[in-house]
Design an enzyme around this catalytic site. Sequence first.
Site: not given
Lengths: 143, 115
Positions: A48, A50
């Site tokens: 991920c 993010c």
Amino acid sequence: MPYDPRMVQPMREEMTRMGVRELQTVPDVDAAMSDTQGTTLVFINSVCGCAAGTARPGLSLALKHATRPRNILTVFAGQDVDATARARQFFSDYAPSSPSVALLRDGEVVHFVHRHMIEGRSPQQIAADLTAAFDQHCTPSAV
Amino acid sequence: MSPAHSHDHGDHVHETGPHGTGHVFHPGHADLHGITVVVELQAGGLYVGRYHEETPSGLLLHDAAQWTPGSAVATPAEFVARMLKFGVRADHRHVVVPGADVRQVSRLVEWSGGK
């Protein structure tokens, strides 16, 4: 279903370049976690961007700190699924998320960084959180 | 469903700016994309989960825990405090909260108790 190994390889190498030991199998985890003496950090790696996109550099910065855990390990969530599940059994009071970081001392969790504590933060902020935990738990007097 | 929506995956891999080392898969999401949020409902309950996007059907969350009035955990504050300490124990892998039901959306780490 894991991602193409070629895609995640740079994310694995980012960890091993900073001196973190990667555990890809359940026996790897069991062998590494059987040494409960002192302090052990387990970084749950993730694809991920993010959060892991800042968590990995944050850990890298933190590991430059003078005080650091004795054992520094990683498993790759979503990639090495069995190894990750096994590692999480050592801190099963905490809900699984990735990336996340567990710091254990003598086999007990003393600090946990959840994904929600990583999201939106800079590597420097993440490193500051980790190094504060290292200072608190990884000094000879704390162990 | 793609595994990209579990805790352990993420099709939301994107560039994370000058500090990060993310890889671009699909940029252009909302600011809260990938962030763990508290969604308070008009009816009084709440969800804690990872914001994905707002769709015509509502707000899509992944790995969401749900608190409803009358549940074993007495108050929203206690429920959220538990999430902050022990992480989000997901009741729903994916949930769409109809927009009309939403009272407020806040980042988990900034939640102020619904004030």
